[in-house]
Motif scaffolding. Sequence first.
Motif, short mmCIF file in Angstrom:
data_model
loop_
_atom_site.label_atom_id
_atom_site.label_comp_id
_atom_site.label_asym_id
_atom_site.label_seq_id
_atom_site.Cartn_x
_atom_site.Cartn_y
_atom_site.Cartn_z
N ARG A 1 0.88 -1.40 -0.07
CA ARG A 1 -0.03 -0.04 -0.07
C ARG A 1 0.77 1.35 0.09
O ARG A 1 0.53 2.41 -0.52
N THR A 2 2.02 1.04 0.46
CA THR A 2 2.94 2.34 0.55
C THR A 2 3.25 2.92 -0.69
O THR A 2 3.71 4.18 -1.09
N LEU A 3 3.23 2.12 -1.79
CA LEU A 3 3.78 2.42 -3.31
C LEU A 3 2.53 3.37 -3.58
O LEU A 3 2.86 4.48 -4.16
N VAL A 4 1.21 3.40 -3.30
CA VAL A 4 0.13 4.26 -3.67
C VAL A 4 0.27 5.29 -2.93
O VAL A 4 0.39 6.47 -3.19
N LEU A 5 0.47 5.24 -1.50
CA LEU A 5 0.47 6.12 -0.53
C LEU A 5 1.49 7.25 -0.86
O LEU A 5 1.39 8.33 -0.95
N ASN A 6 2.67 6.63 -1.36
CA ASN A 6 3.84 7.44 -1.70
C ASN A 6 3.72 8.38 -2.55
O ASN A 6 3.96 9.55 -2.63
N VAL A 7 2.76 8.02 -3.67
CA VAL A 7 2.74 8.86 -4.74
C VAL A 7 1.77 10.06 -4.42
O VAL A 7 2.18 11.21 -4.79
N THR B 1 -4.94 11.69 -9.22
CA THR B 1 -6.10 10.82 -9.49
C THR B 1 -5.64 9.41 -9.69
O THR B 1 -4.64 9.36 -9.49
N VAL B 2 -6.44 8.33 -9.90
CA VAL B 2 -6.09 6.95 -10.21
C VAL B 2 -5.49 6.94 -11.30
O VAL B 2 -4.33 6.27 -11.32
N GLY B 3 -5.58 7.55 -12.39
CA GLY B 3 -4.77 7.58 -13.70
C GLY B 3 -3.44 8.07 -13.31
O GLY B 3 -2.50 7.46 -13.91
N ALA B 4 -3.10 9.14 -12.50
CA ALA B 4 -1.62 9.45 -12.11
C ALA B 4 -1.12 8.52 -11.44
O ALA B 4 0.07 8.39 -11.49
N VAL B 5 -1.94 7.83 -10.47
CA VAL B 5 -1.11 6.76 -9.71
C VAL B 5 -0.61 5.64 -10.70
O VAL B 5 0.64 5.17 -10.62
N ALA B 6 -1.41 5.37 -11.66
CA ALA B 6 -1.23 4.36 -12.83
C ALA B 6 -0.07 4.64 -13.51
O ALA B 6 0.90 3.92 -13.71
N GLU B 7 -0.04 5.77 -13.67
CA GLU B 7 1.10 6.53 -14.83
C GLU B 7 2.49 6.46 -13.85
O GLU B 7 3.56 5.93 -14.39
N HIS B 8 2.23 6.74 -12.70
CA HIS B 8 3.49 6.81 -11.84
C HIS B 8 4.15 5.69 -11.55
O HIS B 8 5.45 5.54 -11.44
N LEU B 9 3.23 4.62 -11.07
CA LEU B 9 3.60 3.39 -11.03
C LEU B 9 3.99 2.31 -12.18
O LEU B 9 4.63 1.39 -11.91
N GLY B 10 3.55 3.07 -13.43
CA GLY B 10 3.66 2.20 -14.48
C GLY B 10 2.83 0.80 -14.68
O GLY B 10 3.62 -0.07 -15.19
N VAL B 11 1.62 1.14 -14.02
CA VAL B 11 0.77 -0.20 -14.21
C VAL B 11 -0.55 0.37 -15.02
O VAL B 11 -0.96 1.48 -15.06
N ASP B 12 -1.30 -0.71 -15.36
CA ASP B 12 -2.49 -0.47 -16.01
C ASP B 12 -3.53 0.43 -15.13
O ASP B 12 -3.32 0.01 -13.78
N PRO B 13 -4.41 1.01 -15.58
CA PRO B 13 -5.21 1.62 -14.79
C PRO B 13 -6.21 1.00 -14.17
O PRO B 13 -6.45 1.22 -12.73
N VAL C 1 -5.16 -1.85 -12.77
CA VAL C 1 -4.47 -2.32 -11.57
C VAL C 1 -4.30 -1.03 -10.49
O VAL C 1 -4.75 -1.53 -9.07
N ALA C 2 -4.26 -0.08 -11.00
CA ALA C 2 -4.06 1.06 -9.79
C ALA C 2 -5.48 1.37 -9.39
O ALA C 2 -5.39 1.65 -8.29
N SER C 3 -6.60 1.24 -10.19
CA SER C 3 -7.84 1.33 -9.31
C SER C 3 -7.87 0.30 -8.37
O SER C 3 -8.41 0.77 -7.03
N ARG C 4 -7.70 -0.84 -8.55
CA ARG C 4 -7.65 -1.91 -7.28
C ARG C 4 -6.88 -1.55 -6.19
O ARG C 4 -7.15 -1.78 -5.15
#
Length: 156
Positions: A42-48, A61-73, A75-78
């Motif tokens: 969870r700290t991956l998301v929280l850190n963003v 946004t969730v999209g920004a999290v996806a972009e920053h982590l390099g994952v599919d939207p 996956v980021a949404s989950r």
Amino acid sequence: MTRDEPVTGDELLNAVGPAFGKLRRSSLLDVADPMSPKDLGRTLVLNVVMEAEQRDAGEVTVGAVAEHLGVDPSVASRMVSDSIKAGYLVRAASQQDGRRTVLHLSDEGRELMARFRRHQRSAFEYITAEWSEQERLDFARLMLKYVASQEALRQR
């Protein structure tokens, strides 16, 4: 140096990639005040979200999290939904566009990230316990420089 360690400059540089591959967040599980693997993830998301808030980098946004982590939207949404269910993130309406949903750390999320930072420091100190103070500081400085250069490359 042991016989297995790289000796030449080329050998050292060729060994960097595999060394990064061996770095695992799970190594942080074994030091004082252990964190669950779920909270470490969870700290991956929280850190963003936290870094964006600290830089005043606008709404996350969730999209920004996806972009920053390099994952599919999806996956980021989950990942975001899991952090919300755990009480670490809250959704809010965007102040710029009411149709968008943005993310903010909750008090519990800030507390988890503070604990995670203490945990990271403890792990670093444990792993480098036999290093000289100068080696620790040199490594820390160079690691921060590496991450800043990596971030600059990502921003291009």
